[in-house]
Design a protein around this motif. Structure first.
Motif, PDB file in Angstrom:
ATOM      1  N   GLY A  17      -1.991   8.021 -62.905  1.00 57.87           N
ATOM      2  CA  GLY A  17      -1.796   9.501 -63.951  1.00 57.87           C
ATOM      3  C   GLY A  17      -2.067  10.196 -63.060  1.00 57.87           C
ATOM      4  N   PRO A  18      -1.110  10.763 -61.631  1.00 54.20           N
ATOM      5  CA  PRO A  18      -2.808  11.884 -61.144  1.00 54.20           C
ATOM      6  C   PRO A  18      -3.037  13.290 -62.060  1.00 54.20           C
ATOM      7  N   GLU A  19      -2.592  13.378 -63.266  1.00 53.27           N
ATOM      8  CA  GLU A  19      -2.421  14.408 -63.620  1.00 53.27           C
ATOM      9  C   GLU A  19      -4.021  14.196 -64.237  1.00 53.27           C
ATOM     10  N   LEU A  20      -4.116  12.812 -64.832  1.00 55.57           N
ATOM     11  CA  LEU A  20      -5.196  12.683 -65.513  1.00 55.57           C
ATOM     12  C   LEU A  20      -6.458  12.823 -64.742  1.00 55.57           C
ATOM     13  N   ILE A  21      -5.791  12.225 -62.794  1.00 54.15           N
ATOM     14  CA  ILE A  21      -7.184  12.147 -62.113  1.00 54.15           C
ATOM     15  C   ILE A  21      -7.573  13.207 -61.850  1.00 54.15           C
ATOM     16  N   GLU A  22      -6.589  14.108 -61.581  1.00 47.85           N
ATOM     17  CA  GLU A  22      -7.447  15.831 -61.543  1.00 47.85           C
ATOM     18  C   GLU A  22      -7.894  16.886 -62.372  1.00 47.85           C
ATOM     19  N   ALA A  23      -8.120  15.853 -63.843  1.00 48.69           N
ATOM     20  CA  ALA A  23      -8.875  16.853 -65.246  1.00 48.69           C
ATOM     21  C   ALA A  23     -10.012  16.205 -65.218  1.00 48.69           C
ATOM     22  N   LEU A  24     -10.252  14.790 -64.032  1.00 45.90           N
ATOM     23  CA  LEU A  24     -11.485  14.592 -64.306  1.00 45.90           C
ATOM     24  C   LEU A  24     -12.611  15.846 -63.678  1.00 45.90           C
ATOM     25  N   PRO A  25     -14.093  15.442 -64.174  1.00 45.90           N
ATOM     26  CA  PRO A  25     -15.069  16.334 -64.171  1.00 45.90           C
ATOM     27  C   PRO A  25     -15.454  16.297 -62.585  1.00 45.90           C
ATOM     28  N   GLY A  27     -15.269  14.602 -58.645  1.00 45.26           N
ATOM     29  CA  GLY A  27     -13.731  13.863 -57.186  1.00 45.26           C
ATOM     30  C   GLY A  27     -13.420  12.785 -57.819  1.00 45.26           C
ATOM     31  N   VAL A  28     -12.203  12.771 -56.849  1.00 44.58           N
ATOM     32  CA  VAL A  28     -12.157  10.663 -56.432  1.00 44.58           C
ATOM     33  C   VAL A  28     -11.512  10.202 -55.654  1.00 44.58           C
ATOM     34  N   ILE A  29     -11.227  10.042 -54.540  1.00 45.58           N
ATOM     35  CA  ILE A  29     -10.835   9.099 -53.917  1.00 45.58           C
ATOM     36  C   ILE A  29     -10.447   7.101 -53.799  1.00 45.58           C
ATOM     37  N   TRP A  39      -6.780   9.055 -49.676  1.00 44.44           N
ATOM     38  CA  TRP A  39      -6.158   9.773 -50.685  1.00 44.44           C
ATOM     39  C   TRP A  39      -7.256  10.077 -51.402  1.00 44.44           C
ATOM     40  N   GLY A  40      -7.994  11.860 -51.506  1.00 52.46           N
ATOM     41  CA  GLY A  40      -8.907  12.697 -52.210  1.00 52.46           C
ATOM     42  C   GLY A  40      -8.205  13.370 -53.318  1.00 52.46           C
ATOM     43  N   SER A  41      -8.666  13.264 -54.297  1.00 56.87           N
ATOM     44  CA  SER A  41      -8.388  14.522 -55.163  1.00 56.87           C
ATOM     45  C   SER A  41      -8.953  16.022 -54.675  1.00 56.87           C
ATOM     46  N   ALA A  42      -8.171  17.277 -54.900  1.00 52.05           N
ATOM     47  CA  ALA A  42      -8.990  18.158 -54.652  1.00 52.05           C
ATOM     48  C   ALA A  42      -9.858  18.636 -55.386  1.00 52.05           C
TER      49      ALA A  42
END
Length: 152
Positions: A17-25, A27-29, A39-42
């Motif tokens: 779920g992209p929304e979950l990944i972007e909501a994490l406190p 970064g995610v790669i 790929w890397g999160s904002a």
């Protein structure tokens, strides 16, 4: 930086779920099985102080060249959590690593990595790396250390 714009995560991450990944406190790669950042999160892009275009397509080993361990020693490409997860197939948790950003500032982050395996074949597909900014904590620790030294 490109204002935090990131493309959709690769198919391997859609189930998370992209929304979950972007909501994490933090970064995610996502690093593919060849060790290339796919790929890397904002938040990861912002924390690392580079553009999304400068992150994706880069070998994770190249990113390691600007990192140090908590004790100040160089973090070799082979010892970084994502590389260790890819090599061992085992999760890597809680490694404090400093990353020298292009602007010269240091990001201190808690890095973890989880190998991603094909559910059918068990083949390694890549690794998911997370980073949580510890820079403020490190600054406070350094200030406390200096204060203790002055008191002595």
């Amino acid at each position: 930086m490109d204002g935090g714009h990131c493309e959709a995560p690769p198919r391997e991450l859609e189930s998370l779920g992209p929304e979950l990944i972007e909501a994490l406190p933090g970064g995610v790669i996502y690093v593919d099985s060849d060790g290339i950042v796919a790929w890397g999160s904002a938040e990861a892009v912002a924390m690392l102080g580079i553009s999304y275009a400068d992150l994706v397509g880069v070998a994770a080993a190249d990113l390691a060249r600007v990192t140090v361990n908590e004790d100040g020693s160089p973090c070799t490409p082979e010892s970084c959590p994502v590389a260790r997860a890819l090599a061992s197939g085992e999760p890597q948790k809680g490694h404090t690593i400093g990353v020298r950003r292009r602007d010269g500032t240091m990001l201190w982050a808690l890095f973890s990595a989880l190998p991603l395996k094909d559910r059918t074949t068990g083949a390694l597909k890549g690794a998911l790396g997370t980073l949580l900014d510890l820079s403020d904590r490190k600054r406070v620790e350094e200030e406390l250390s200096r204060s203790r030294d002055l008191l002595r």
